[in-house]
Design a protein around this motif. Structure first.
Motif, PDB file in Angstrom:
ATOM      1  N   UNK A   1       3.968   2.866 -23.320  1.00 23.52           N
ATOM      2  CA  UNK A   1       4.479   1.816 -24.269  1.00 23.52           C
ATOM      3  C   UNK A   1       4.031   0.605 -23.841  1.00 23.52           C
TER       4      UNK A   1
ATOM      5  N   UNK B   1       8.574  -5.728 -14.553  1.00 30.41           N
ATOM      6  CA  UNK B   1       9.692  -4.300 -14.357  1.00 30.41           C
ATOM      7  C   UNK B   1       9.005  -3.244 -13.390  1.00 30.41           C
TER       8      UNK B   1
ATOM      9  N   UNK C   1       4.922  -3.336 -24.109  1.00 33.68           N
ATOM     10  CA  UNK C   1       6.137  -4.305 -24.461  1.00 33.68           C
ATOM     11  C   UNK C   1       5.836  -5.402 -23.426  1.00 33.68           C
ATOM     12  N   UNK C   2       6.398  -6.640 -23.905  1.00 30.13           N
ATOM     13  CA  UNK C   2       6.294  -7.827 -22.900  1.00 30.13           C
ATOM     14  C   UNK C   2       7.217  -7.335 -21.693  1.00 30.13           C
TER      15      UNK C   2
ATOM     16  N   UNK D   1       8.195   5.155 -20.603  1.00 31.98           N
ATOM     17  CA  UNK D   1       8.136   3.884 -21.168  1.00 31.98           C
ATOM     18  C   UNK D   1       7.106   2.918 -20.544  1.00 31.98           C
ATOM     19  N   UNK D   2       7.287   2.924 -19.200  1.00 34.42           N
ATOM     20  CA  UNK D   2       6.315   2.109 -18.363  1.00 34.42           C
ATOM     21  C   UNK D   2       4.846   2.627 -18.385  1.00 34.42           C
TER      22      UNK D   2
END
Lengths: 339, 386
Positions: free
Chosen positions: B201, B209, B203-204, B197-198
């Motif tokens: 992908x 994170x 995403x805000x 995901x990191x």
């Protein structure tokens, strides 16, 4: 015993299965909530649902990891900070009393002093030895074997290493034969055997030797990789200009690997701040060898435990780590921007 | 040719380097080698001589009594007592002997020693002695003789048998496996999903994170202990469960290893070729399918690196196991058991060295077999500078 192992393997299978099930089910659920049908559906609805899926999915993927990090690392940092203002059982607010205690406590000061001593010696020694060994082993045909052997203590637990070294420092009183290597050597050269680990001040260095023995291999591996990455032209140019080996090493090679040296230094620094096992098993903080992590553990259980005082000690370790943490985050950010 | 190769021509003489590295290697190996040798020696020999003499055997001064006058026989005009200074089954070589405590190695073996008053004593290397006198021997206690005896090198596996059974190291070995295996495997999948995901992908909050993960890598364990111990006690009380359990340790180890796992795997997964992932997306594969079918198999080296780290760390850990599993005899992992033995059996080196070796043998085997992955993990795990 067998049933215990079976249950451990059962836990592995169940754990992996549950994780996989979570990711699979959550993905299926996502598709169900935001359906995208081929052909007959409204194109705008479909594309909106696709976008929604894409915005939710990262959080489904990250969910379990963030949950673990939150419960086990983020929440405790906050909770420890709050607990440091409370009494031993964590129920009554006492303001800065625990901090005042720490400043005036002789054992706490001793621990701070010893930690500073460790910080001054161990990272420097590991980095220095690591660099020297890396340079030397890269120049001989059996260098990789040598590296392997020097790197090996990394795999040994701190407790195991403590037993190994305690045997080296072993002292026998009276006329008994010295079976500790260090005392035997001292005796061989005509000296008097000593009780090394109860020798105030100097015993700290005998404990540090253990960590240096373990960590030099780590420094060596990282620095060796960095040395191999130095562009050949820079060294060639220096050779042509008539520089000698010493000058090339200090003026051409070392400056080019400063970044890596800093990484090695800080990584070992963090490790040193948390050093616990070695002191626990060698002296348990006796004979003026107390360090912060051991003092903190001590207060966690001493007299039924004092969460306020041990929280203060944990925060001191945290405060010492924080500058390195910020530096690491900056480095990582710079690195990912360069991607 | 690398930079180092060109330095090779101008630096220190090659021989000096060879010798220095050899000396360093020996220096680094000696401590471990010492306990390995000691763990195979007999307890009496361990305290009698340093382990470095194990190959040559040890020599000790002892005193024995010879047989008394009733065992004497008459040969011509002399009375003779003969026998052996060793008991049945005892091995050794006599190097010297004496009859006075002040001079325990006064006489050479094999040569008759004149003790005065018509007495002579000969002790052979194998321990047999002949004691003669011109007059009859007195009965009663036999004469005391002092001996310098060298014992041949003797090795035994007794120490290992002893620690594995009676000292509870066998049980602790199983406990260590019980802690380490699930704690190594469970976090891998969780971290890999997060790392994907990191990496791939949008995403805000992604950068935030990531920064948090890097920051959490260095948070001292000490910060977590007190609140978690309180939390475990509360949760245990709430559900009527023991607050200290393997499940608790597995979760704790999984969480503490998570930042490094995510960081290592993200470094690797974000470096995978973009084209593969994009062409899979064009073919209509969902992120879930891409992850399972493409990313997981491709990231095997990074997964292996992390698994080795995590295994070494959980196997060698003392603090987490002590706090979250307890210090009862049945719950001790190997490191805890070794620590307890240092307290209770301090000085009994046959037990300590054998236990220590049992403790370190698994990680050392893992290290030598999988070193390649370990080094790779180290190199990508440390935040690179510059």
């Amino acid at each position: 015993m067998i049933s215990q192992l079976v249950s451990a393997f059962g836990a592995v299978i169940a754990g992996v299965f549950l994780c996989a099930l979570y990711y699979w089910l959550s993905d299926k659920l996502l598709q169900l909530v935001f359906p995208v049908r081929d052909g007959d559906g409204d194109v705008r609805v479909a594309s909106r649902n696709l976008a929604r899926r894409a915005s939710v999915r990262p959080w489904l993927f990250l969910g379990p990891a963030l949950l673990l990090l939150g419960i086990y690392l983020v929440y405790p940092v906050v909770a420890t900070f709050i607990l440091s203002f409370y009494d031993r059982s964590g129920t009554t607010f006492v303001g800065g009393a625990n901090y005042a205690w720490a400043i005036n406590d002789a054992q706490f000061r001793q621990a701070i002093f010893n930690n500073i001593l460790w910080l001054a010696v161990v990272p420097a020694a590991c980095t220095f030895f690591g660099l020297v060994i890396a340079v030397m082993t890269d120049r001989i045909w059996w260098g990789n074997i040598a590296k392997s052997l020097i790197f090996m203590p990394m795999a040994i637990s701190f407790v195991g290493a403590s037993v190994i070294w305690k045997f080296i420092y072993e002292y026998k009183g009276g006329k008994e034969t010295q079976i500790g290597l260090l005392n035997a050597i001292v005796q061989f050269f005509g000296g008097d055997p000593q009780v090394w680990i109860s020798m105030p001040f100097w015993n700290n260095f005998f404990l540090m030797a253990i960590l240096i023995w373990i960590q030099t291999g780590f420094a060596m591996v990282i620095l060796s990789a960095a040395l191999r990455g130095i562009p050949e032209e820079t060294v060639e140019a220096a050779v042509i200009d008539g520089a000698n080996g010493w000058q090339i090493f200090w003026k051409i090679m070392v400056p080019q690997i400063w970044g890596t040296i800093a990484v090695v230094w800080t990584t070992i620094t963090i490790l040193v701040l948390k050093v616990f096992d070695i002191v626990l098993t060698m002296t348990n903080g006796q004979w003026n060898t107390m360090v912060l992590a051991n003092l903190m553990f001590d207060w966690m259980f001493r007299g039924g435990g004092d969460s306020g005082r041990s929280a203060v000690i944990a925060l001191v370790i945290m405060a010492a780590v924080t500058p390195i943490m910020i530096w690491n985050i900056r480095q990582a950010n710079r690195q990912s921007e360069g991607h | 040719m690398t930079a180092l190769a060109s330095l090779r021509r101008i630096g220190l003489p090659r021989l000096v380097v060879h010798i220095s590295v050899l000396v360093i290697c020996i220096l680094w190996l000696i401590p471990t080698f010492g306990i390995l040798v000691t763990s195979f020696r007999e307890p009496q020999q361990i305290i009698a001589s340093g382990w470095w003499t194990a190959m040559t055997g040890s020599s000790q001064t002892t005193a024995v009594r010879m047989a008394d006058g009733s065992a004497a026989r008459q040969e011509g005009d002399r009375y003779v007592i003969s026998g052996s200074v060793f008991e049945a089954g005892q091995a050794g070589r006599v190097q010297a002997f004496g009859t006075k405590v002040t001079a325990p190695s006064e006489y050479k073996v094999g040569e008759p020693a004149d003790l005065g008053e018509g007495e002579t004593l000969t002790v052979a290397e194998d321990g047999s002695y002949t004691y003669t006198k011109t007059a009859p021997f007195e009965t009663g206690r036999g004469k005391r003789v002092y001996l310098t005896v060298s014992t041949p090198p003797a090795f035994t596996t007794q120490n290992y048998q002893a620690v594995l059974t009676s000292q509870g190291i066998g049980q602790s070995f199983v406990n260590s496996l019980t802690v380490a295996i699930p704690s190594t495997i469970i976090p891998i999948l969780i971290a890999a999903f997060a790392a994907y995901a990191l990496s791939w992908m949008e995403f805000p909050g992604r950068a935030l994170i990531l920064a948090m993960v890097v920051g959490l890598m260095v948070v001292p364990l000490q910060m977590s202990l007190i609140p978690l111990l309180k939390m475990y006690n509360d949760v245990g009380a709430l559900f009527g469960l023991p607050s200290r359990s393997y499940a608790g340790v597995w979760l704790a180890h999984s969480a503490f290893g998570m930042p490094l796992a995510i960081y290592l795997l993200r470094n690797y997964i974000s470096g995978l070729p973009k084209e593969i992932i994009e062409s899979a997306r064009v073919d209509g594969a969902s992120d879930f399918e891409i992850f399972i079918k493409l990313i997981l198999p491709l990231s095997f080296p990074a997964l292996a690196s992390f698994a080795i780290f995590q295994f070494l760390w959980t196997w060698n850990d003392l603090l987490v196991a002590m706090v979250f599993l307890g210090t009862g005899r049945d719950q001790l992992v190997l490191t805890g058991a070794l620590n307890a033995l240092l307290g209770s059996q301090g000085g009994k080196w046959e037990i300590l060295t054998a236990s220590a070796f049992v403790t370190i043998i698994v990680p050392i085997a893992v290290f030598f077999v999988l070193q390649r992955y370990l080094v790779r993990g180290l190199l990508s795990g440390s935040v690179k500078g510059g």
